[in-house]
Design an enzyme around this catalytic site. Structure first.
Site, short mmCIF file in Angstrom:
data_model
loop_
_atom_site.label_atom_id
_atom_site.label_comp_id
_atom_site.label_asym_id
_atom_site.label_seq_id
_atom_site.Cartn_x
_atom_site.Cartn_y
_atom_site.Cartn_z
N LYS A 196 8.07 -0.62 -4.82
CA LYS A 196 8.93 -0.95 -3.67
C LYS A 196 10.40 -0.64 -3.99
O LYS A 196 11.17 -0.30 -3.09
CB LYS A 196 8.77 -2.42 -3.26
N TYR A 225 3.14 -9.87 -8.23
CA TYR A 225 3.45 -8.64 -7.49
C TYR A 225 3.35 -7.40 -8.39
O TYR A 225 3.16 -6.29 -7.90
CB TYR A 225 4.83 -8.74 -6.83
P1 NAD Z 1 -2.42 -4.22 5.79
O1 NAD Z 1 -3.53 -4.20 4.81
O2 NAD Z 1 -2.70 -4.75 7.13
O3 NAD Z 1 -1.75 -2.80 5.94
C1 NAD Z 1 -1.70 -1.85 4.89
C2 NAD Z 1 -2.06 -0.53 5.53
O4 NAD Z 1 -1.94 0.54 4.59
C3 NAD Z 1 -3.53 -0.51 6.04
O5 NAD Z 1 -3.54 -0.20 7.41
C4 NAD Z 1 -4.16 0.61 5.24
O6 NAD Z 1 -5.12 1.34 5.98
C5 NAD Z 1 -2.93 1.47 4.96
N1 NAD Z 1 -3.20 2.46 3.94
C6 NAD Z 1 -3.56 2.27 2.64
N2 NAD Z 1 -3.79 3.47 2.05
C7 NAD Z 1 -3.55 4.42 3.00
C8 NAD Z 1 -3.62 5.83 3.03
N3 NAD Z 1 -4.00 6.55 1.95
N4 NAD Z 1 -3.32 6.48 4.18
C9 NAD Z 1 -2.94 5.80 5.29
N5 NAD Z 1 -2.87 4.46 5.32
C10 NAD Z 1 -3.17 3.78 4.20
O7 NAD Z 1 -1.25 -5.08 5.07
P2 NAD Z 1 0.27 -5.33 5.48
O8 NAD Z 1 0.67 -6.52 4.72
O9 NAD Z 1 0.43 -5.30 6.95
O10 NAD Z 1 1.02 -4.09 4.82
C11 NAD Z 1 1.90 -3.25 5.54
C12 NAD Z 1 3.17 -3.00 4.73
O11 NAD Z 1 3.93 -4.21 4.68
C13 NAD Z 1 2.93 -2.60 3.28
O12 NAD Z 1 3.90 -1.63 2.91
C14 NAD Z 1 3.20 -3.89 2.52
O13 NAD Z 1 3.58 -3.67 1.18
C15 NAD Z 1 4.35 -4.43 3.35
N6 NAD Z 1 4.65 -5.85 3.16
C16 NAD Z 1 3.67 -6.81 3.26
C17 NAD Z 1 4.01 -8.13 3.07
C18 NAD Z 1 2.95 -9.20 3.16
O14 NAD Z 1 3.18 -10.33 2.67
N7 NAD Z 1 1.81 -8.95 3.79
C19 NAD Z 1 5.32 -8.50 2.78
C20 NAD Z 1 6.29 -7.52 2.69
C21 NAD Z 1 5.95 -6.19 2.88
#
Ligand code: NAD
Length: 252
Positions: free
Chosen positions: A160, A153
């Site tokens: 975060k 990570y």
């Molecule tokens: P994802 O790739 O589907 O979503 C990430 C989003 O961030 C994308 O839609 C991307 O377009 C957007 N993004 C990146 N740069 C950007 C910018 N400059 N302007 C606007 N949008 C931007 O992946 P996800 O896993 O759904 O991520 C969503 C959130 O959930 C993130 O904060 C991630 O850290 C968090 N998260 C994910 C997990 C996991 O295991 N997937 C676990 C815990 C938390």
């Protein structure tokens, strides 16, 4: 649960996105939605999803682009006159900085990750504040790597941690006017952002094995918890990080 509510959801890249799980659940709970897409490359993947949930507003938003942010909130103000909830599900880190050791991360990469993944929440909250004069709820997505060192990570852990601290400060500042700010912290789930993490398959396996529930979280479960947190039913929950991880975080 969200009948009559109007919400902005930022962070849909495709049908695997956590933001998409939130959008589907919010629409099913009765909310009217404003959705965004990152850029022209992302638009063809996000547009059919926006159609599927009858999004009232569908706009480009790169959170680093001030004028796009202004245009989006001007459109929300003009169309709706208010905003009831905002879901921020956005994260970015340059791959080289993400996959290497944290100690080797570049200042520029760290600053970019902090700006897009953390300070964008502050900017969105500021833009939403005047539209939430009658109260509202703001939710962001964090991860357990903020609290514990998680293999692979790297730099996102400190980012975060800053996001979770930002939630508490924003929550304290906005609570007097009835605007709540919280974070939801899902267990690992396969998305495009997650595919950039080294050892992600190992992380999935470890969570399934060690979580007391012995199950990985689904988009539906994240979506339904997000709906609860942006609904009036959670009105005393303020400045919290709520885990949706089958209990993984309580395991010693
Ligand atoms: P994802 O790739 O589907 O979503 C990430 C989003 O961030 C994308 O839609 C991307 O377009 C957007 N993004 C990146 N740069 C950007 C910018 N400059 N302007 C606007 N949008 C931007 O992946 P996800 O896993 O759904 O991520 C969503 C959130 O959930 C993130 O904060 C991630 O850290 C968090 N998260 C994910 C997990 C996991 O295991 N997937 C676990 C815990 C938390």
């Amino acid at each position: 649960m969200l009948q009559g509510k109007r919400g902005l959801i930022v962070g849909i890249a495709n049908e695997h996105s956590i933001a998409w799980g939130c959008a589907q659940a919010a629409q099913a709970a009765g909310a009217e939605l404003a959705l965004t897409y990152l850029n022209d490359k992302a638009k063809p993947y996000v547009e059919p999803l926006a159609t599927q949930v009858n999004a009232a507003i569908f706009s480009a938003l790169d959170v680093t682009n001030e004028s796009q942010m202004e245009q989006l909130f001007a459109e929300i103000k003009q169309r709706w006159g208010r905003l009831d909830f905002l879901i921020h599900a956005v994260a970015f880190s340059p791959k080289a900085d993400l996959q290497g050791r944290f100690i080797d991360s570049s200042g520029a990469g760290f600053a970019q990750a902090m700006d897009i993944s953390c300070h964008s929440l502050v900017r969105l909250a500021k833009a939403a504040e005047p539209l939430m004069a009658e109260g509202g709820s703001i939710l962001t997505m964090s991860y357990y790597g903020s609290e514990k060192v998680i293999l692979g990570y790297g730099m996102m852990g400190p980012v975060k941690a800053a996001l979770e601290a930002s939630v508490r400060y924003l929550a304290a500042e906005l609570a007097p006017q009835g605007v709540r700010v919280n974070a939801l912290s899902p267990g690992p789930i396969k998305t495009r952002a997650a595919s950039g993490l080294a050892h992600f398959d190992q992380l999935l396996q470890k969570n399934a094995d060690a979580a007391p529930l012995h199950q990985l979280v689904t988009l539906e479960q994240i979506g339904s918890t997000a709906c609860f947190l942006v609904s009036d039913q959670s009105r005393q929950i303020i400045g919290q990080v709520i885990y949706v991880d089958g209990g993984f975080n309580i395991q010693g």
